[in-house]
Design an enzyme around this catalytic site. Sequence first.
Site, PDB file in Angstrom:
ATOM      1  N   GLY A   1       0.835  -1.201   0.000  1.00 54.34           N
ATOM      2  CA  GLY A   1       0.000   0.000   0.000  1.00 54.34           C
ATOM      3  C   GLY A   1       0.873   1.256   0.000  1.00 54.34           C
TER       4      GLY A   1
ATOM      5  N   THR B   1       1.243   3.605   2.332  1.00 56.00           N
ATOM      6  CA  THR B   1       2.005   3.884   3.558  1.00 56.00           C
ATOM      7  C   THR B   1       3.196   2.950   3.652  1.00 56.00           C
ATOM      8  OG1 THR B   1      -0.122   4.441   4.591  1.00 56.00           O
ATOM      9  CG2 THR B   1       1.801   4.315   6.039  1.00 56.00           C
TER      10      THR B   1
ATOM     11  N   ASP C   1       3.308  -2.698   8.221  1.00 59.33           N
ATOM     12  CA  ASP C   1       2.274  -2.588   7.195  1.00 59.33           C
ATOM     13  C   ASP C   1       1.239  -1.543   7.599  1.00 59.33           C
ATOM     14  OD1 ASP C   1       0.205  -5.095   5.446  1.00 59.33           O
ATOM     15  OD2 ASP C   1       0.785  -3.027   4.943  1.00 59.33           O
ATOM     16  N   GLY C   2       0.520  -1.056   6.607  1.00 62.85           N
ATOM     17  CA  GLY C   2      -0.540  -0.083   6.852  1.00 62.85           C
ATOM     18  C   GLY C   2      -1.843  -0.762   7.215  1.00 62.85           C
ATOM     19  N   ALA C   3      -2.899   0.053   7.258  1.00 62.04           N
ATOM     20  CA  ALA C   3      -4.236  -0.472   7.548  1.00 62.04           C
ATOM     21  C   ALA C   3      -5.266   0.452   6.921  1.00 62.04           C
ATOM     22  CB  ALA C   3      -4.472  -0.572   9.056  1.00 62.04           C
TER      23      ALA C   3
ATOM     24  N   LYS D   1      -7.978  -4.578   6.729  1.00 65.12           N
ATOM     25  CA  LYS D   1      -6.976  -4.452   5.686  1.00 65.12           C
ATOM     26  C   LYS D   1      -7.468  -5.106   4.407  1.00 65.12           C
ATOM     27  CE  LYS D   1      -2.691  -5.281   6.700  1.00 65.12           C
ATOM     28  NZ  LYS D   1      -2.398  -4.051   5.887  1.00 65.12           N
TER      29      LYS D   1
ATOM     30  N   GLY E   1      -7.626  -3.110   1.340  1.00 71.14           N
ATOM     31  CA  GLY E   1      -8.043  -2.091   0.381  1.00 71.14           C
ATOM     32  C   GLY E   1      -7.273  -2.171  -0.933  1.00 71.14           C
TER      33      GLY E   1
ATOM     34  N   GLU F   1      -0.539 -10.644   3.210  1.00 71.09           N
ATOM     35  CA  GLU F   1      -0.234  -9.813   4.387  1.00 71.09           C
ATOM     36  C   GLU F   1      -0.495 -10.582   5.670  1.00 71.09           C
ATOM     37  OE1 GLU F   1      -2.746  -6.456   3.650  1.00 71.09           O
ATOM     38  OE2 GLU F   1      -1.118  -5.338   2.727  1.00 71.09           O
TER      39      GLU F   1
ATOM     40  N   LYS G   1      -7.155   6.795   9.647  1.00 74.28           N
ATOM     41  CA  LYS G   1      -7.464   5.352   9.730  1.00 74.28           C
ATOM     42  C   LYS G   1      -7.963   4.954  11.125  1.00 74.28           C
ATOM     43  CE  LYS G   1      -5.788   5.008   5.544  1.00 74.28           C
ATOM     44  NZ  LYS G   1      -4.710   4.057   5.198  1.00 74.28           N
TER      45      LYS G   1
HETATM   46  O1  LIG Z   1      -4.293  -4.491   0.687  1.00 78.00           O
HETATM   47  C1  LIG Z   1      -3.685  -3.503   1.072  1.00 78.00           C
HETATM   48  C2  LIG Z   1      -3.266  -3.333   2.489  1.00 78.00           C
HETATM   49  O2  LIG Z   1      -4.127  -3.947   3.399  1.00 78.00           O
HETATM   50  C3  LIG Z   1      -2.935  -1.906   2.894  1.00 78.00           C
HETATM   51  O3  LIG Z   1      -2.114  -1.976   4.033  1.00 78.00           O
HETATM   52  C4  LIG Z   1      -4.120  -1.079   3.267  1.00 78.00           C
HETATM   53  O4  LIG Z   1      -5.050  -1.115   2.225  1.00 78.00           O
HETATM   54  C5  LIG Z   1      -3.713   0.384   3.554  1.00 78.00           C
HETATM   55  O5  LIG Z   1      -3.214   0.943   2.379  1.00 78.00           O
HETATM   56  P1  LIG Z   1      -2.706   2.477   2.362  1.00 78.00           P
HETATM   57  O6  LIG Z   1      -1.481   2.537   3.244  1.00 78.00           O
HETATM   58  O7  LIG Z   1      -2.396   2.745   0.911  1.00 78.00           O
HETATM   59  O8  LIG Z   1      -3.827   3.348   2.909  1.00 78.00           O
END
Ligand SMILES: O=C[C@H](O)[C@H](O)[C@H](O)COP(=O)(O)O
Length: 219
Positions: free
Chosen positions: A29, A31, A81-83, A94, A96, A103, A121
Site C-alpha cells: 500500500g 504507507t 504494514d498499513g491499515a 486491511k 483495500g 499480508e 485510519k
Molecule cells: O491491501 C492492502 C493493504 O491492506 C494496505 O495496508 C491497506 O489497504 C492500507 O493501504 P494504504 O497505506 O495505501 O492506505
Amino acid sequence: MTQDELKKAVGWAALQYVEPGTIVGVGTGSTAAHFIDALGTMKNQIEGAVSSSEASTEKLKALGIHVFDLNEIDELSVYVDGADEINPQMQMIKGGGAALTREKIVAAVAKKFICIADASKEVDVLGNFPLPVEVIPMARSYVARELVKLGGLPEYRQNVITDNGNIILDVHNLRILDPIELEKTINALPGVVTVGLFAGRGADVALIGTADGVKTIVK
Ligand SMILES: O=C[C@H](O)[C@H](O)[C@H](O)COP(=O)(O)O
C-alpha cells in the site's frame, strides 16, 4: 500536513523497529511504500525482506533489497504494514489494496506487527471502510449470499484479481462490534480464502501520523 506527508512520517518512523542483520516483513500500500523507501537506506544493514505482494517485491528489488521467499525462513522479528482502519484494540481492517491474504500470512510469521497509518485510519468501531473478503471465484455468489445473512452488503470488486488468482468482495453496512467473532465466522465460509479483519492477530505497535507528530500506541 497532507495525508501523504503523514503516511511518509510514519513510514520512516518505523525504521526504529528494524533490527540490523534481520529479515524484515514488508506490507503493501501507499504507507508501506514509504516504509520501503526508508528501508532502502538500511539495505546494507539488513539481510533482506519478505514481501506481501508482487508490487512491494518490485519496489524492494528496485532499491537493491534482497527479497526472500517466505518458505526460506521460519521467523521474522517484525512486520511493518498499513491499515484501512484500526480500532483502539489494535484490530484492523486491511485489504483495500487486495493484498490481505499474503499480508496475513507474513504477519503471522512475525514476532511483532508494526502498523503504520495516518490519523484518518483511526476509528472507534471497525466497519465504515468496506470489509474486503478474498474469495475463490467459483464461490463468489454463495459467499455473497452468506455475507448478506450476516447483515453485510457485499460488492464484487470489478476488474481485480489478487496475486493468488482470486476475487474480492467488499462488504458494506457492517458495524463490527466483535471483530474476533466475525473474523472466525467469515473465515469458516467455504470458498473464503481470507477476510480482511486482522483481529485475532492485531497490531502490537501502531505508529499514527498526526498533525502534532507521530503518535506511538503499544498494545
Ligand atoms: O491491501 C492492502 C493493504 O491492506 C494496505 O495496508 C491497506 O489497504 C492500507 O493501504 P494504504 O497505506 O495505501 O492506505
